[in-house]
Design a protein around this motif. Sequence first.
Motif, PDB file in Angstrom:
ATOM      1  N   LEU A   1      -3.576  -3.205   5.740  1.00  0.00           N
ATOM      2  CA  LEU A   1      -2.585  -2.419   5.522  1.00  0.00           C
ATOM      3  C   LEU A   1      -3.528  -1.218   5.643  1.00  0.00           C
ATOM      4  N   LEU A   2      -4.685  -1.062   4.553  1.00  0.00           N
ATOM      5  CA  LEU A   2      -5.643   0.410   4.320  1.00  0.00           C
ATOM      6  C   LEU A   2      -6.184   1.233   5.929  1.00  0.00           C
TER       7      LEU A   2
ATOM      8  N   SER B   1       1.629  -3.802  -5.519  1.00  0.00           N
ATOM      9  CA  SER B   1       2.401  -5.382  -5.455  1.00  0.00           C
ATOM     10  C   SER B   1       3.347  -4.792  -5.396  1.00  0.00           C
ATOM     11  N   ASP B   2       3.929  -6.314  -4.961  1.00  0.00           N
ATOM     12  CA  ASP B   2       5.989  -5.491  -4.730  1.00  0.00           C
ATOM     13  C   ASP B   2       6.089  -5.902  -5.990  1.00  0.00           C
ATOM     14  N   GLU B   3       5.163  -5.863  -7.056  1.00  0.00           N
ATOM     15  CA  GLU B   3       6.306  -6.636  -8.716  1.00  0.00           C
ATOM     16  C   GLU B   3       5.898  -5.428  -9.663  1.00  0.00           C
ATOM     17  N   ALA B   4       5.020  -4.074  -8.962  1.00  0.00           N
ATOM     18  CA  ALA B   4       4.829  -2.380  -9.114  1.00  0.00           C
ATOM     19  C   ALA B   4       6.035  -2.268 -10.230  1.00  0.00           C
ATOM     20  N   GLU B   5       6.233  -2.109 -11.718  1.00  0.00           N
ATOM     21  CA  GLU B   5       6.882  -1.327 -11.947  1.00  0.00           C
ATOM     22  C   GLU B   5       7.377   0.107 -12.088  1.00  0.00           C
ATOM     23  N   GLU B   6       5.934   1.007 -11.069  1.00  0.00           N
ATOM     24  CA  GLU B   6       6.625   2.268 -10.774  1.00  0.00           C
ATOM     25  C   GLU B   6       5.208   2.221  -9.649  1.00  0.00           C
ATOM     26  N   ILE B   7       5.541   3.442  -9.199  1.00  0.00           N
ATOM     27  CA  ILE B   7       4.956   4.366  -7.805  1.00  0.00           C
ATOM     28  C   ILE B   7       3.401   4.728  -8.939  1.00  0.00           C
ATOM     29  N   GLY B   8       2.063   4.403  -8.014  1.00  0.00           N
ATOM     30  CA  GLY B   8       0.678   4.986  -8.528  1.00  0.00           C
ATOM     31  C   GLY B   8       0.407   4.274  -9.159  1.00  0.00           C
ATOM     32  N   LEU B   9       0.397   3.437  -9.514  1.00  0.00           N
ATOM     33  CA  LEU B   9      -0.243   2.576 -10.452  1.00  0.00           C
ATOM     34  C   LEU B   9      -0.674   1.261  -9.214  1.00  0.00           C
ATOM     35  N   GLY B  10      -2.354   0.692  -9.394  1.00  0.00           N
ATOM     36  CA  GLY B  10      -3.259  -0.274  -8.611  1.00  0.00           C
ATOM     37  C   GLY B  10      -4.351   0.775  -8.424  1.00  0.00           C
ATOM     38  N   ARG B  11      -4.940   0.115  -7.098  1.00  0.00           N
ATOM     39  CA  ARG B  11      -6.855   0.443  -6.896  1.00  0.00           C
ATOM     40  C   ARG B  11      -6.445   2.146  -5.665  1.00  0.00           C
ATOM     41  N   ARG B  12      -7.007   3.131  -6.366  1.00  0.00           N
ATOM     42  CA  ARG B  12      -6.171   4.725  -5.078  1.00  0.00           C
ATOM     43  C   ARG B  12      -7.773   3.683  -4.700  1.00  0.00           C
ATOM     44  N   VAL B  13      -7.195   4.046  -2.906  1.00  0.00           N
ATOM     45  CA  VAL B  13      -8.368   4.211  -1.859  1.00  0.00           C
ATOM     46  C   VAL B  13      -8.308   5.808  -1.001  1.00  0.00           C
ATOM     47  N   GLU B  14      -9.268   6.384  -0.864  1.00  0.00           N
ATOM     48  CA  GLU B  14      -9.476   7.666  -0.397  1.00  0.00           C
ATOM     49  C   GLU B  14      -9.257   7.693   1.119  1.00  0.00           C
ATOM     50  N   LEU B  15      -8.112   8.042   1.770  1.00  0.00           N
ATOM     51  CA  LEU B  15      -8.585   7.937   3.468  1.00  0.00           C
ATOM     52  C   LEU B  15      -8.280   9.422   3.688  1.00  0.00           C
ATOM     53  N   PRO B  16      -8.820   9.621   5.033  1.00  0.00           N
ATOM     54  CA  PRO B  16      -8.676   8.446   5.698  1.00  0.00           C
ATOM     55  C   PRO B  16     -10.229   7.910   5.732  1.00  0.00           C
ATOM     56  N   LEU B  17      -9.966   6.406   5.478  1.00  0.00           N
ATOM     57  CA  LEU B  17     -11.370   5.270   5.257  1.00  0.00           C
ATOM     58  C   LEU B  17     -12.911   5.815   6.093  1.00  0.00           C
ATOM     59  N   GLY B  18     -13.636   5.503   5.665  1.00  0.00           N
ATOM     60  CA  GLY B  18     -14.552   6.038   6.250  1.00  0.00           C
ATOM     61  C   GLY B  18     -15.425   7.646   5.967  1.00  0.00           C
ATOM     62  N   GLN B  19     -13.898   8.325   5.153  1.00  0.00           N
ATOM     63  CA  GLN B  19     -15.169   9.525   4.484  1.00  0.00           C
ATOM     64  C   GLN B  19     -15.593  10.263   4.019  1.00  0.00           C
ATOM     65  N   SER B  20     -16.391  11.474   3.721  1.00  0.00           N
ATOM     66  CA  SER B  20     -16.905  11.243   2.449  1.00  0.00           C
ATOM     67  C   SER B  20     -16.025  12.379   1.929  1.00  0.00           C
TER      68      SER B  20
ATOM     69  N   VAL C   1       1.186  -1.052   0.039  1.00  0.00           N
ATOM     70  CA  VAL C   1      -0.031   0.042  -0.222  1.00  0.00           C
ATOM     71  C   VAL C   1       0.784   1.069  -0.173  1.00  0.00           C
ATOM     72  N   GLU C   2       0.590   2.293  -0.878  1.00  0.00           N
ATOM     73  CA  GLU C   2       1.348   3.552  -1.274  1.00  0.00           C
ATOM     74  C   GLU C   2       0.399   4.816  -0.818  1.00  0.00           C
ATOM     75  N   ILE C   3       1.233   5.295   0.464  1.00  0.00           N
ATOM     76  CA  ILE C   3       0.090   6.558   1.159  1.00  0.00           C
ATOM     77  C   ILE C   3       1.320   7.435   0.530  1.00  0.00           C
ATOM     78  N   HIS C   4      -0.251   8.215   0.128  1.00  0.00           N
ATOM     79  CA  HIS C   4       0.574   9.313  -1.408  1.00  0.00           C
ATOM     80  C   HIS C   4      -0.215  10.444  -0.779  1.00  0.00           C
ATOM     81  N   VAL C   5       0.751  11.504   0.774  1.00  0.00           N
ATOM     82  CA  VAL C   5       0.781  12.587   0.737  1.00  0.00           C
ATOM     83  C   VAL C   5       1.145  13.896   0.608  1.00  0.00           C
ATOM     84  N   PRO C   6      -0.269  14.718  -0.495  1.00  0.00           N
ATOM     85  CA  PRO C   6       0.223  16.032  -0.662  1.00  0.00           C
ATOM     86  C   PRO C   6       1.696  16.717  -0.092  1.00  0.00           C
ATOM     87  N   LEU C   7       2.251  17.178  -0.831  1.00  0.00           N
ATOM     88  CA  LEU C   7       3.912  17.947  -0.272  1.00  0.00           C
ATOM     89  C   LEU C   7       3.034  19.190  -0.622  1.00  0.00           C
ATOM     90  N   ARG C   8       2.647  19.396   0.957  1.00  0.00           N
ATOM     91  CA  ARG C   8       2.355  20.729   0.845  1.00  0.00           C
ATOM     92  C   ARG C   8       2.890  20.626   2.375  1.00  0.00           C
TER      93      ARG C   8
END
Length: 121
Positions: free
Chosen positions: A65-66, A88-107, A5-12
Amino acid sequence: MEIVVEIHVPLREAAGTAEGSYPFPWIDQVEDFLAEQEAAEVYDDGEEYGEAYVFFITGAAEEDLLAVASRAAGLAGIPSGVFAMVTSDEAEEIGLGRRVELPLGQSPARPAVGQGPGSAC
């Protein structure tokens, strides 16, 4: 193949950062938080990717993980707009896969067109 699971945080910059001080103290805060988690392992060092800073965790089931990623996104001082990419650990680059908004349960910040309060179904 392991789930990552990649956790993407806006670089602010952190709010109220004094001039000349480190503008992203939340990076160390998230790294420390993830290192303390028993439910997940840090997969790789975090890194800048586009306009985000990405953290990587693995070593557990996707839902665990989520849950860890969601708690990290909810830490005080973390910029809003955090999301996870389930990959997965076989992904060739960052940002590939299924996107999940965080934190969970927030609209999302804004409802989809036609889905707001008072809209007829």
